[in-house]
Design a protein around this motif. Structure first.
Motif, PDB file in Angstrom:
ATOM      1  N   GLY A  60       0.921  -1.431   0.332  1.00 14.13           N
ATOM      2  CA  GLY A  60       0.112   0.039  -0.207  1.00 14.13           C
ATOM      3  C   GLY A  60       0.550   0.999  -0.144  1.00 14.13           C
ATOM      4  N   ARG A  61       2.019   1.156  -0.311  1.00 16.57           N
ATOM      5  CA  ARG A  61       3.202   2.102  -0.146  1.00 16.57           C
ATOM      6  C   ARG A  61       3.991   2.886  -1.312  1.00 16.57           C
ATOM      7  N   LEU A  62       4.091   1.465  -2.497  1.00 16.22           N
ATOM      8  CA  LEU A  62       4.655   2.026  -3.256  1.00 16.22           C
ATOM      9  C   LEU A  62       3.924   2.096  -5.013  1.00 16.22           C
ATOM     10  N   PHE A  63       3.646   3.087  -5.506  1.00  9.58           N
ATOM     11  CA  PHE A  63       2.794   2.825  -6.283  1.00  9.58           C
ATOM     12  C   PHE A  63       4.157   3.217  -7.823  1.00  9.58           C
ATOM     13  N   ILE A  64       3.283   2.240  -8.953  1.00  9.98           N
ATOM     14  CA  ILE A  64       4.382   2.495 -10.604  1.00  9.98           C
ATOM     15  C   ILE A  64       3.610   2.427 -11.405  1.00  9.98           C
ATOM     16  N   SER A  65       4.148   3.757 -12.530  1.00  6.59           N
ATOM     17  CA  SER A  65       3.403   4.389 -13.488  1.00  6.59           C
ATOM     18  C   SER A  65       3.160   3.486 -14.470  1.00  6.59           C
ATOM     19  N   HIS A  66       1.608   2.976 -14.510  1.00  5.48           N
ATOM     20  CA  HIS A  66       0.995   2.042 -15.662  1.00  5.48           C
ATOM     21  C   HIS A  66       1.684   2.406 -17.222  1.00  5.48           C
TER      22      HIS A  66
END
Ligand code: GDP
Ligand code: IMO
Ligand code: MG
Length: 432
Positions: free
Chosen positions: A94-100
């Motif tokens: 819930g803390r890492l977000f990767i651009s599509h």
């Protein structure tokens, strides 16, 4: 409030340490370019962490970390890094977000990186000139080539197995011709690679999102956001010592394109500056020292690459190049790192100008061969000859250290607001 932290020299300035430190007061840390060529070192209470792809805010449980569209992602390196963090007990759920929209590094990018470097090295002796760039071998250049030539494979492609396999088969068809005809390398099996990457899909699926909108919403909500550059201004593909550069834009403009942020959203640009200069790989480096002083900087500063372990080339601070970096990036504040490395030096030199054929230059030559020929003009300042360890207030720094900092401010045109005196998070002076 959005603040940008950029490397102001040739990389390895200590960006990881500074971003980790500033993350204490941030909600989000976002990477905007580069890939696993970066090696950002964080040291907390003597414990060392080296990050390549994951933003340097990850050790703070309250911080969300974003990998933007401008980053080229090697799933193998990413999964290794996630595993390493989990082993250290750091929860990334819930803390890492990767651009599509981010592009993927494929196995053939790494092969082509190695093959091109090998071929270029073989040519080095033919005309007594360095052709190899001395890349990190992480497939960065070939991945950005595919992005620009519109053959790139993106994270979003992983979501559609058929589209992914089709793209891969077409790309590998071309790569196999290159490998066979030009480099005499073994052929690649498209199906095998497709299978491997589809496994990554299930692993990284929970992290994939539209990071542009995530950042937009965060800005609207008044969150504190740090943008973390990789590499440094002098390695920028447009503004650095071309062709001895990386294939992305580490300079501040790259943050806007690499995250889908408006340039006007960025309030402040902080440059991370090492108190002397280092460079890994080939290319012009006007203040490089080939003598005992260079060796001393390398050994006291432990100047060995965080990604490849290669010895870094060392030299005095190049304030002429720094001034250029300040202009190109819009740096108003400097985090000055590794001041402690200079503790034992009797004298410290700063390069204030370049001369070419006896004439003082107004700006940095764009051409690498010309830059190789410049003479450096130095000013010499007395060293402070005492340990900076444990100093927490700017006023407690020895006068000679304060004078050195004041001269850097004058020459660069930016204010030194942070001084770092060891690898550890705690050993930092924040100037009020
Ligand atoms: P980055 O790529 O800009 O994050 O920098 P690296 O991590 O590649 O290289 C910087 C090196 O210097 C790392 O080993 C850091 O732990 C270390 N470092 C950072 N700040 C200081 C400092 O103030 N003093 C000393 N001695 N080492 C530092
Ligand atoms: P951080 O983020 C220092 C250098 C390589 C080579 C050139 C091109 O840790 O500061 P590449 O693999 O990117 O195609 O290599 O750029 N280089 C770095 N030097 N620090 C880095 O990252 C670097 N990333 C790439 O040594 O000269
Ligand atoms: Mg580094």
């Amino acid at each position: 409030m959005v603040s940008l932290i950029v490397g102001a020299q040739w990389g390895d300035e200590g960006k990881g340490k500074i971003v980790d430190l500033l993350s204490q007061k941030a909600n989000i840390v976002a990477r905007y370019q580069g890939g696993a060529n970066a090696g950002h070192t964080l040291v907390i209470d003597g414990k060392k962490y080296v990050l390549h792809l994951i933003p340097s805010g990850i050790l703070h449980p309250h911080v969300q970390c974003v990998i933007g569209n401008g980053v080229v992602i090697d799933p193998v390196a990413l999964m290794e890094e996630i595993k390493m963090l989990e082993e250290y007990g750091i929860n990334i759920e819930g803390r890492l977000f990767i651009s599509h929209r981010a592009h993927l590094i494929m196995p053939y990018h790494k092969l082509l990186d190695a093959a091109r470097e090998k071929a270029a090295s073989a040519k080095d002796s033919e005309n007594d000139r360095k052709n190899a760039i001395g890349t990190t071998g992480r497939g960065i250049g070939p991945a950005y080539i595919d992005k620009a030539s519109r053959n790139g494979v993106r994270i979003v492609d992983l979501l559609d197995r058929k589209r992914f396999s089709d793209k891969l088969r077409a790309n590998i068809g071309e790569v196999n011709k290159l490998l066979d005809k030009i480099y005499d390398y073994e052929q690649l099996d498209a199906e095998k690679i497709a299978d491997e990457y589809c496994q990554f899909d299930t692993q990284i699926d929970p992290y994939i999102t539209d990071t542009t909108m995530l950042l937009h919403d965060a800005i609207q909500a008044g969150k504190t956001i740090l943008l973390e550059g990789a590499q440094g201004a002098m390695l920028d593909v447009d503004h650095g010592t071309y062709p001895f550069v990386t294939s992305s834009n580490p300079t501040s403009g790259g943050a806007a394109t690499g995250l889908g942020l408006a340039p006007t959203a960025i309030s402040v640009v902080m440059g991370v500056v090492k108190a002397y200069s280092t460079r890994v790989g080939n290319g012009p480096f006007p203040t490089e020292l080939h003598d005992e002083t260079g060796e001393r900087l390398r050994s006291i500063g432990s100047e060995f690459g965080a990604t490849t372990g290669r010895p870094r080339r060392c030299g005095w601070l190049d304030a002429f190049a720094l001034r250029y970096s300040v202009i190109v990036n819009g740096i108003s504040e400097i985090a000055l790192t590794k001041m402690d490395v200079l503790d034992t030096f009797d004298e410290i030199k700063i390069c204030t100008a370049y001369k070419l054929d006896g004439k003082v230059l107004k700006s940095i030559p764009a051409d690498a061969d010309t830059l190789e020929r410049v003479e450096t003009v130095y000013e010499t300042m007395p060293g402070w000859k005492s340990s900076l360890a444990g100093i927490r207030r700017y006023e407690d720094l020895p006068q000679a250290a304060q004078d050195y900092i004041a001269r850097i401010e004058q020459l660069s045109g930016a204010q030194v607001t942070i001084v770092s005196t060891s690898p550890d998070r705690a050993d930092t002076i924040i100037r009020s």
